[in-house]
Design a protein around this motif. Structure first.
Motif, mmCIF file in Angstrom:
data_model
loop_
_atom_site.group_PDB
_atom_site.id
_atom_site.type_symbol
_atom_site.label_atom_id
_atom_site.label_comp_id
_atom_site.label_asym_id
_atom_site.label_seq_id
_atom_site.Cartn_x
_atom_site.Cartn_y
_atom_site.Cartn_z
ATOM 1 N N MET A 26 0.818 -1.198 0.000
ATOM 2 C CA MET A 26 0.000 0.000 0.000
ATOM 3 C C MET A 26 0.859 1.258 0.000
ATOM 4 S SD MET A 26 -3.126 -0.834 -0.169
ATOM 5 C CE MET A 26 -3.793 0.763 0.197
ATOM 6 N N ALA A 27 2.104 1.146 0.538
ATOM 7 C CA ALA A 27 2.944 2.328 0.655
ATOM 8 C C ALA A 27 3.266 2.926 -0.703
ATOM 9 C CB ALA A 27 4.223 1.976 1.396
ATOM 10 N N CYS A 28 3.294 2.076 -1.756
ATOM 11 C CA CYS A 28 3.663 2.552 -3.087
ATOM 12 C C CYS A 28 2.453 2.908 -3.941
ATOM 13 C CB CYS A 28 4.503 1.489 -3.806
ATOM 14 S SG CYS A 28 6.070 1.145 -3.000
ATOM 15 N N ARG A 29 1.271 2.563 -3.494
ATOM 16 C CA ARG A 29 0.068 2.762 -4.292
ATOM 17 C C ARG A 29 -0.408 4.199 -4.194
ATOM 18 N NH1 ARG A 29 -3.937 3.240 -7.443
ATOM 19 N NH2 ARG A 29 -5.526 1.635 -7.652
ATOM 20 N N ARG A 30 -0.708 4.810 -5.328
ATOM 21 C CA ARG A 30 -1.291 6.142 -5.342
ATOM 22 C C ARG A 30 -2.687 6.054 -5.952
ATOM 23 N NH1 ARG A 30 4.143 7.273 -5.710
ATOM 24 N NH2 ARG A 30 4.828 8.878 -4.235
ATOM 25 N N LEU A 32 -14.506 -0.935 -2.031
ATOM 26 C CA LEU A 32 -14.657 -0.238 -3.293
ATOM 27 C C LEU A 32 -14.189 -1.060 -4.469
ATOM 28 C CD1 LEU A 32 -13.549 3.338 -2.241
ATOM 29 C CD2 LEU A 32 -15.828 2.698 -2.966
ATOM 30 N N GLY A 33 -13.505 -2.166 -4.186
ATOM 31 C CA GLY A 33 -13.001 -2.999 -5.266
ATOM 32 C C GLY A 33 -11.787 -2.450 -5.948
ATOM 33 N N VAL A 34 -10.995 -1.609 -5.221
ATOM 34 C CA VAL A 34 -9.794 -1.004 -5.798
ATOM 35 C C VAL A 34 -8.592 -1.825 -5.406
ATOM 36 C CG1 VAL A 34 -8.360 1.066 -5.848
ATOM 37 C CG2 VAL A 34 -10.841 1.274 -5.701
ATOM 38 N N SER A 35 -7.818 -2.221 -6.401
ATOM 39 C CA SER A 35 -6.652 -3.062 -6.141
ATOM 40 C C SER A 35 -5.526 -2.244 -5.552
ATOM 41 C CB SER A 35 -6.169 -3.689 -7.459
ATOM 42 O OG SER A 35 -4.976 -4.372 -7.278
ATOM 43 N N PRO A 36 -4.856 -2.709 -4.456
ATOM 44 C CA PRO A 36 -3.744 -1.956 -3.880
ATOM 45 C C PRO A 36 -2.523 -2.014 -4.768
ATOM 46 C CG PRO A 36 -4.034 -4.036 -2.725
ATOM 47 C CD PRO A 36 -5.171 -3.916 -3.705
ATOM 48 N N GLY A 64 3.566 11.303 -9.932
ATOM 49 C CA GLY A 64 4.956 11.628 -9.650
ATOM 50 C C GLY A 64 5.455 10.971 -8.382
ATOM 51 N N ALA A 65 6.756 10.726 -8.332
ATOM 52 C CA ALA A 65 7.341 10.018 -7.193
ATOM 53 C C ALA A 65 7.148 10.767 -5.880
ATOM 54 C CB ALA A 65 8.833 9.787 -7.454
ATOM 55 N N SER A 66 7.091 12.099 -5.943
ATOM 56 C CA SER A 66 6.975 12.895 -4.728
ATOM 57 C C SER A 66 5.538 13.291 -4.410
ATOM 58 C CB SER A 66 7.836 14.159 -4.855
ATOM 59 O OG SER A 66 7.400 14.944 -5.946
ATOM 60 N N ALA A 67 4.572 12.824 -5.215
ATOM 61 C CA ALA A 67 3.174 13.210 -5.010
ATOM 62 C C ALA A 67 2.623 12.562 -3.744
ATOM 63 C CB ALA A 67 2.336 12.791 -6.218
ATOM 64 N N PRO A 68 1.690 13.242 -3.059
ATOM 65 C CA PRO A 68 0.996 12.618 -1.925
ATOM 66 C C PRO A 68 0.253 11.366 -2.372
ATOM 67 C CG PRO A 68 0.623 14.988 -1.975
ATOM 68 C CD PRO A 68 1.278 14.631 -3.277
ATOM 69 N N PRO A 69 -0.196 10.537 -1.437
ATOM 70 C CA PRO A 69 -0.828 9.262 -1.811
ATOM 71 C C PRO A 69 -2.137 9.398 -2.577
ATOM 72 C CG PRO A 69 -0.969 9.643 0.563
ATOM 73 C CD PRO A 69 -0.038 10.676 0.025
ATOM 74 N N VAL A 70 -2.837 10.528 -2.422
ATOM 75 C CA VAL A 70 -4.129 10.698 -3.086
ATOM 76 C C VAL A 70 -4.133 12.012 -3.850
ATOM 77 C CG1 VAL A 70 -6.638 10.827 -2.802
ATOM 78 C CG2 VAL A 70 -5.272 9.456 -1.213
ATOM 79 N N THR A 71 -4.516 11.944 -5.122
ATOM 80 C CA THR A 71 -4.741 13.148 -5.911
ATOM 81 C C THR A 71 -6.247 13.362 -6.051
ATOM 82 O OG1 THR A 71 -2.671 13.046 -7.142
ATOM 83 C CG2 THR A 71 -4.487 14.210 -8.185
ATOM 84 N N LEU A 72 -6.683 14.575 -5.730
ATOM 85 C CA LEU A 72 -8.083 14.950 -5.846
ATOM 86 C C LEU A 72 -8.200 15.938 -6.997
ATOM 87 C CD1 LEU A 72 -10.895 14.618 -4.586
ATOM 88 C CD2 LEU A 72 -10.334 16.509 -3.026
ATOM 89 N N LEU A 73 -8.799 15.483 -8.089
ATOM 90 C CA LEU A 73 -8.896 16.272 -9.313
ATOM 91 C C LEU A 73 -10.274 16.913 -9.448
ATOM 92 C CD1 LEU A 73 -7.407 13.894 -12.052
ATOM 93 C CD2 LEU A 73 -6.387 16.030 -11.283
#
Length: 251
Positions: free
Chosen positions: A1-5, A247-251, A83-92
């Motif tokens: 999970m640590a690598c999943r965005r 939610l059925g989202v794969s880690p 991006g590698a430095s992006a937070p874990p969640v992007t809210l668009l």
């Protein structure tokens, strides 16, 4: 999970309250979210030209140029979420998908966009979305009647929108429904969360906190305030019934 965005996209008609939604959660989860509002400033200052205003004043002349630029700026937003430095969640706020499935589609349907221009933009879109960079994990659809959206547009008094018509909002509403409810064009997400966006501001924020905050916290790995953090269970692997799983989202 640590690598999943994760990418969560907020969709809805003009004036439905997307910006208020985005800013609300930017304040709720600072540091956990990469928050990207619609790049309106770019659309209104392209080489010192207000392309958004030009499109509204003469859509038949400028709609293709405007939508091409919208797609370009939206693709930048999607790319930054990985991006590698992006937070874990992007809210668009909106996405490349709604740019095509709602706005480009409507311009073509209303004979404001030439068929050749339409097919070229769709070719670009299909090329872009063949790349997983543009995948979305959850879409939040802020659903509101066109008449409600029009009243809100009038209140915010954006100069480019002064002549926005109820007819246009009705057209865009139907295309949102076709895309996100009826799945007429397919849906680029494993889950669409539909929220009634017609309530007053305080009621809306309460609904958003109840329905959306747990999703964002779970994706971000932030313990809930009154949840498992108090019992020391902060690791997602110890939460088999997590929202990610449901939610059925794969880690």
């Amino acid at each position: 999970m640590a690598c999943r965005r994760f990418t969560v996209c907020v969709e809805g008609n003009i004036g439905c309250g997307k910006s208020s939604f985005i800013r609300h959660f930017a304040n709720k989860l600072p540091g956990y979210l990469n928050v990207l509002e619609e790049p309106v400033a770019q659309w209104t200052s392209l080489n010192n030209n207000n392309l958004l205003g030009m499109m509204y004043s003469d859509p038949k002349r400028w709609c293709t140029a405007f939508q091409a630029y919208v797609m370009l700026t939206m693709s930048d937003g999607h790319s930054s979420s990985r991006g590698a430095s992006a937070p874990p969640v992007t809210l668009l706020e909106r996405s490349l998908h709604s740019a095509c499935r709602v706005f480009v589609e409507n311009l073509h349907m209303q004979s404001l966009m030439d068929s050749m221009d339409y097919h070229i933009l769709m070719e670009w879109y299909n090329l872009w979305v063949s790349d997983q960079t543009y995948d979305i994990d959850v879409i939040i659809y802020l659903r509101a009647k066109p008449s409600v959206c029009l009243e809100r547009v009038k209140k915010r008094n954006r100069s480019e929108e002064c002549d926005l018509s109820l007819e246009l909002l009705e057209q865009l509403h139907q295309l949102h429904e076709d895309w996100l409810i009826n799945h007429k064009f397919g849906c680029p997400s494993t889950r669409v969360v539909v929220l009634d966006a017609e309530q007053d501001f305080d009621s809306l924020m309460a609904v958003y906190d109840r329905e959306v905050l747990p999703i964002l916290r779970d994706f971000a790995g932030e313990p809930a305030v009154n949840g498992s953090a108090e019992s020391g269970e902060t690791d997602k692997e110890n939460k088999p019934n997590s929202l990610v799983a449901r939610l059925g989202v794969s880690p």
